[in-house]
Scaffold this motif. Sequence first.
Motif, PDB file in Angstrom:
ATOM      1  N   CYS A 173       0.847  -1.201   0.000  1.00  0.00           N
ATOM      2  CA  CYS A 173       0.000   0.000   0.000  1.00  0.00           C
ATOM      3  C   CYS A 173       0.882   1.251   0.000  1.00  0.00           C
ATOM      4  O   CYS A 173       1.806   1.366   0.787  1.00  0.00           O
ATOM      5  N   ALA A 174       0.571   2.166  -0.918  1.00  0.00           N
ATOM      6  CA  ALA A 174       1.388   3.379  -1.040  1.00  0.00           C
ATOM      7  C   ALA A 174       0.815   4.519  -0.196  1.00  0.00           C
ATOM      8  O   ALA A 174       1.373   5.599  -0.150  1.00  0.00           O
ATOM      9  N   GLY A 175      -0.297   4.291   0.434  1.00  0.00           N
ATOM     10  CA  GLY A 175      -0.859   5.327   1.298  1.00  0.00           C
ATOM     11  C   GLY A 175      -1.317   6.567   0.561  1.00  0.00           C
ATOM     12  O   GLY A 175      -1.163   7.674   1.061  1.00  0.00           O
ATOM     13  N   CYS A 176      -1.900   6.422  -0.619  1.00  0.00           N
ATOM     14  CA  CYS A 176      -2.363   7.603  -1.357  1.00  0.00           C
ATOM     15  C   CYS A 176      -3.772   8.007  -0.922  1.00  0.00           C
ATOM     16  O   CYS A 176      -4.235   9.081  -1.224  1.00  0.00           O
ATOM     17  N   TRP A 177      -4.462   7.090  -0.255  1.00  0.00           N
ATOM     18  CA  TRP A 177      -5.804   7.306   0.333  1.00  0.00           C
ATOM     19  C   TRP A 177      -6.898   7.505  -0.711  1.00  0.00           C
ATOM     20  O   TRP A 177      -7.974   7.977  -0.375  1.00  0.00           O
ATOM     21  N   GLY A 178      -6.626   7.138  -1.955  1.00  0.00           N
ATOM     22  CA  GLY A 178      -7.695   7.200  -2.955  1.00  0.00           C
ATOM     23  C   GLY A 178      -8.851   6.305  -2.550  1.00  0.00           C
ATOM     24  O   GLY A 178     -10.021   6.655  -2.708  1.00  0.00           O
ATOM     25  N   CYS A 179      -8.527   5.144  -2.001  1.00  0.00           N
ATOM     26  CA  CYS A 179      -9.569   4.204  -1.576  1.00  0.00           C
ATOM     27  C   CYS A 179     -10.392   4.804  -0.447  1.00  0.00           C
ATOM     28  O   CYS A 179     -11.606   4.611  -0.379  1.00  0.00           O
ATOM     29  N   ALA A 234       1.146  16.004  -2.559  1.00  0.00           N
ATOM     30  CA  ALA A 234       0.589  16.381  -1.257  1.00  0.00           C
ATOM     31  C   ALA A 234      -0.837  15.871  -1.135  1.00  0.00           C
ATOM     32  O   ALA A 234      -1.222  15.296  -0.111  1.00  0.00           O
ATOM     33  N   ALA A 235      -1.617  16.041  -2.206  1.00  0.00           N
ATOM     34  CA  ALA A 235      -3.007  15.584  -2.174  1.00  0.00           C
ATOM     35  C   ALA A 235      -3.067  14.072  -1.976  1.00  0.00           C
ATOM     36  O   ALA A 235      -3.993  13.553  -1.363  1.00  0.00           O
ATOM     37  N   GLU A 236      -2.069  13.373  -2.484  1.00  0.00           N
ATOM     38  CA  GLU A 236      -2.048  11.916  -2.347  1.00  0.00           C
ATOM     39  C   GLU A 236      -1.194  11.483  -1.152  1.00  0.00           C
ATOM     40  O   GLU A 236      -0.769  10.331  -1.055  1.00  0.00           O
ATOM     41  N   SER A 237      -0.942  12.427  -0.258  1.00  0.00           N
ATOM     42  CA  SER A 237      -0.263  12.143   1.016  1.00  0.00           C
ATOM     43  C   SER A 237       1.124  11.539   0.864  1.00  0.00           C
ATOM     44  O   SER A 237       1.578  10.788   1.714  1.00  0.00           O
ATOM     45  N   GLN A 238       1.801  11.853  -0.231  1.00  0.00           N
ATOM     46  CA  GLN A 238       3.147  11.328  -0.394  1.00  0.00           C
ATOM     47  C   GLN A 238       4.189  12.269   0.194  1.00  0.00           C
ATOM     48  O   GLN A 238       5.332  11.891   0.377  1.00  0.00           O
ATOM     49  N   LEU A 239       3.799  13.506   0.445  1.00  0.00           N
ATOM     50  CA  LEU A 239       4.702  14.429   1.125  1.00  0.00           C
ATOM     51  C   LEU A 239       3.882  15.531   1.789  1.00  0.00           C
ATOM     52  O   LEU A 239       2.700  15.711   1.506  1.00  0.00           O
ATOM     53  N   ASP A 240       4.543  16.227   2.691  1.00  0.00           N
ATOM     54  CA  ASP A 240       3.919  17.363   3.355  1.00  0.00           C
ATOM     55  C   ASP A 240       4.417  18.622   2.641  1.00  0.00           C
ATOM     56  O   ASP A 240       5.620  18.899   2.653  1.00  0.00           O
ATOM     57  N   PRO A 241       3.544  19.366   1.988  1.00  0.00           N
ATOM     58  CA  PRO A 241       4.014  20.515   1.202  1.00  0.00           C
ATOM     59  C   PRO A 241       4.752  21.552   2.051  1.00  0.00           C
ATOM     60  O   PRO A 241       5.535  22.342   1.522  1.00  0.00           O
ATOM     61  N   GLU A 242       4.520  21.527   3.361  1.00  0.00           N
ATOM     62  CA  GLU A 242       5.220  22.461   4.240  1.00  0.00           C
ATOM     63  C   GLU A 242       6.718  22.169   4.272  1.00  0.00           C
ATOM     64  O   GLU A 242       7.523  23.003   4.671  1.00  0.00           O
ATOM     65  N   GLN A 243       7.092  20.956   3.895  1.00  0.00           N
ATOM     66  CA  GLN A 243       8.508  20.585   3.934  1.00  0.00           C
ATOM     67  C   GLN A 243       9.234  20.925   2.644  1.00  0.00           C
ATOM     68  O   GLN A 243      10.419  20.684   2.521  1.00  0.00           O
ATOM     69  N   VAL A 244       8.480  21.407   1.656  1.00  0.00           N
ATOM     70  CA  VAL A 244       9.090  21.665   0.361  1.00  0.00           C
ATOM     71  C   VAL A 244       9.220  23.165   0.137  1.00  0.00           C
ATOM     72  O   VAL A 244       8.227  23.886   0.092  1.00  0.00           O
ATOM     73  N   VAL A 245      10.462  23.631   0.051  1.00  0.00           N
ATOM     74  CA  VAL A 245      10.706  25.036  -0.280  1.00  0.00           C
ATOM     75  C   VAL A 245      10.924  25.088  -1.789  1.00  0.00           C
ATOM     76  O   VAL A 245      11.798  24.407  -2.328  1.00  0.00           O
ATOM     77  N   ILE A 246      10.084  25.871  -2.451  1.00  0.00           N
ATOM     78  CA  ILE A 246      10.133  25.879  -3.912  1.00  0.00           C
ATOM     79  C   ILE A 246      11.006  27.029  -4.406  1.00  0.00           C
ATOM     80  O   ILE A 246      10.824  28.186  -3.999  1.00  0.00           O
ATOM     81  N   LEU A 247      11.977  26.686  -5.226  1.00  0.00           N
ATOM     82  CA  LEU A 247      12.745  27.709  -5.954  1.00  0.00           C
ATOM     83  C   LEU A 247      12.163  27.710  -7.360  1.00  0.00           C
ATOM     84  O   LEU A 247      12.572  26.940  -8.228  1.00  0.00           O
ATOM     85  N   GLY A 248      11.147  28.527  -7.525  1.00  0.00           N
ATOM     86  CA  GLY A 248      10.341  28.445  -8.744  1.00  0.00           C
ATOM     87  C   GLY A 248      10.929  29.227  -9.896  1.00  0.00           C
ATOM     88  O   GLY A 248      11.503  30.299  -9.711  1.00  0.00           O
TER      89      GLY A 248
END
Lengths: 656, 149, 276
Positions: free
Chosen positions: A585-591, C91-105
């Motif tokens: 499980c990748a933990g994306c929470w789509g489910c 971030a929406a898919e919970s793979q990272l916390d956007p607060e931890q990413v400083v963007i050099l855009g």
Amino acid sequence: MAKIGVFVCHCGENIASMVDTAKLTATIADHPGVTVSSEYKYFCSDPGQETVKKAIRENGLTGVVVAACSPRMHEQTFRKACAEAGLNPYMLELANIREQCSWVHTDRDEATEKAIEITRSLVEKVKRNNDLKPISVPVTRRAMVIGGGVAGIQAAIDIASAGREVVLVEREPSIGGHMAQLSETFPTLDCSQCILTPRMVEALQHPNITMMTYSEVEEVDGYIGNFTVKVRRKARYVRMETCTGCGDCIQKCPVKKIPSDFECGLGNRTAIYTPFAQAVPNVPVIDRTRCTYFKNGKCKICQKTCQIDSIDFDQQDRIETVEVGAIVVATGFQVQNTAIYGEYGYGRYKDVVTGLHFERLASASGPTAGKILRPSDGKEPETVVFIQCAGSRDAAKGVKYCSKICCMYTAKHAMLYAHKVHHGNSQIFYMDIRAAGKGYDEFTRRAIEEDEAGYIRGRVSRVFEENGKLIVRGADTLLGRPVEVVADMVVLATAMVPQPDAKDFAKRIGIGYDEYGFFNEAHLKLRPVETATAGIYLCGACQSPKDIPDSVAQASAAAAKVLGLFSKEQLEREPVIASVTDATCAGCWGCVIACPYNAIDRKDITDRNGNVVKRVASVNPGLCQGCGTCVTFCRSNSIDLAGFTEKQIFAEVMAL
Amino acid sequence: MSEPFEPKIVAFVCTYCTYAGADLAGTSRMKYASNVRIVRLPCTGRISPMFILKALQKGADGVLVSGCHPGDCHFAQGNYHARRRWTVFRALLAFTGIPEERIKFSWISAAEGAKFTELINGITGQIRTLGPFEQYQELQKVIETQSTY
Amino acid sequence: MGIQEQYRKEAAELLSSGEVKLVIGYGEGSTAERRRPVFVRSAEYVSRLVLDGSCVANLSSYLVPEGLLSDGKKVAVFLKPDGIRSINILAAESQLDPEQVVILGFDIEGGQAAPLPGRKASDFTALIGSLKSAGLSPELQKDADRLEQMSASERFGYWKEQFSKCIKCYACRQVCPMCYCRRCIVDVNQPQWINTSSHTLGNFEWNIIRAFHLAGRCVSCGGCDRSCPVNIPLRLINHRMAKEALDTFGHYAGESAEQQPVLATFRQEDPETFIL
């Protein structure tokens, strides 16, 4: 090694006449893994089932395919037979060669070929079936009823009287709901308060009912048999434990001119108040938005007046957590805001009122002590026009449905008016008179024949004021001509609409709702009081517009469902549920988002020191209903559905 | 002349509506082409795009995916989720050259035995005209030759 | 001061102040026009950072490897708008916390790198909104149109030829920030949904399913196209999926960190004209 038994049923001639069962039996006998392949006239008969059981025992079969009728017909029969022979009942598949083969085809060769393919693919599936056990869920045998109107009260009393604990939650300071506001009720004209207040008191005094008034459900967690409900107990600023309900504080409160919701704004209340005299519990609340002390920090007259020191300005809202096994939702309805009918002048002309206003005017305990007096000048109206379907059955105003109660209460209003104002003239504009119900048609006839209510079939186009009179202009569609009635008062039979926060509430507790916000039943005809969420039931007008008899009947039905659930300590459920492979499980929470039942949670995976190493999805077996939506969503293929696993379906398709 | 082409059609259906509708066609003794093979699933929500690809691999000339009408899903929302996936997957298949005529989607309720019958007959007839899905099956042949070395 | 100097200086400040533990940026590649990712942990090495019109790769994929962000510390990363959208999706898919990413855009305009103001993904919401309004790439759409004008059979032939080249090296998967699954569907062998050998059927299945999994998630950074050793126009097929998500569901991948996945949600009124 798989040892599969295949049992080809003739179903008399139903299958055998179109499918060459001998060929099917012989062909399948050669399929890898098939140990037994036999045919018989009726496998569902006792001797047929015995044959299956004997074959399981003698050959140590690991799976069974019965090629016969639809699984919707006899799956349970053969599962039971398997279980009796010591084989897990879920190691069975039914190959549907009757409804979906012999009965629908006309070419024997084609049908036989199809029957072989169907059977073969299910042999491949059953080889991959797993032993499943029904899921046993413990049941907390305590119910929560949300909403203390007549439906909620009835459901609570029924459950409590059968010996189970009930928590009755009501967001207003008193139970009673809309019924407490009504004057007299159709079709018997008994006084609403007279029949309702004894029930309210019974609920209060019932040893099995815990009442939480002035409280709102914040959150529902868990699943059938095991709900955890967080209830916000709003601060009353009056101590429930000690208040005697003497009412001294209400008498002395200096803020007296607050329009009372209960009186639909026709009467006033104080800042510390009970909504009505017969309130249950008879403990006032302080309206902090209007209280002088809360606004200016000075006053506290109520506190000084109270002889038993029951006023507590420091009270705070608190959250109480309640464990229950079932929830009955009885949150009721609201009256549509008639402001959308600008053409009827509601809000502009004081004497254009809603049906609920009229109830308060006609009520002996109302602001006019039961005299029909028009709001503008307190005079008795000589002519009253009632407009039915003011909102209902009008797609343009957003309500396509019939509110069901208006034909009846309008007839009642006309009657009450005739009884109270003998020389009065009532005219009712209607689209149809819908009076289906015991004693209902007789009731409307009485309004017409005995109480001389004038019924005009047609719509009103406009209401406007002229020389202190309300001119009601409309059409009489039976005579095909415009009509104009000069009236002293106009009563709009406004639509019943869902509570304004119904959709939010539904999302919060996890039940469905329709386009309007009425809550969805699991099946309109066959499961009318259940929701799609197991363990949550519905009654009353939160599901659809209803009158009192229907609400009460539905409340008792919901109570019966709850009591059925509570009849056992454990609940057995079909094991067709999803499960997650933690490792992938990748933990994306789509489910989690997709699950229609909120059955998927996030679970922490910890190492041996208790540190969280990852978070994965986790299916709650009590909530999962087994639709498999999550399985299809999962990109990493980390969820599977018991009974319809990826391996099973793959094998089934690849054998076609 | 060789025998007329008889297509192979695989139907993935939910058990609560379309499977029950197919049963109704049976109990009503309606008649339809024998080309269809039905795979029963709990809900359209369970029907993965992979199933369609596997059916094509196994030589299906047409695929039908069918479930409960919107609002009627036994699982409340499974068919709404399915509908989105179908929309996207269908566009994808069309873009990769898999003819839309071969992959059909429908709502068939438990009461619509007649609709099921008409649909199966219609699709079978249509695919008979289209002929076998040789293009896809040729991809398969590549496997066979490659795997024999 | 040129953009490269400015961003080197910012990177040095971020590192020496301890605000970030790592800067992910671009460095010199094997040829003059190639860039490769560099990972700078100390201010003294910021001179290795390069920023110019050749910096095209979407570096957000380097944030996903397990453990990089698990200490809660921040990482700065050079990102174009497509990469910022990727951050939102991750971030929406919970793979990272956007607060931890400083963007050099930055963005590339007329072959030159130009700075984009903002530090956090949420600072770029208006920019992403305007990109959504501007629509998807017209160049890709031109290619898509060309394909869609073909007959189904011709289109099938086109993709068959393209996919027959695939050697299943999975470079497309490796480079893609969205391919963060610990186990890919193609690696599932119980059951073996996708044929793994490099023959056309398996290639077809692999590429179709990858495109399906990217529907509503691909930001069209072009990483797959550039990494493909046999030049399959993968971006085109992903573009077609992005178009479907946008046209049919109004879904533009990576609009915000709260965006819900297009295939895990629905609206009752979603169109269904194709359903019989």
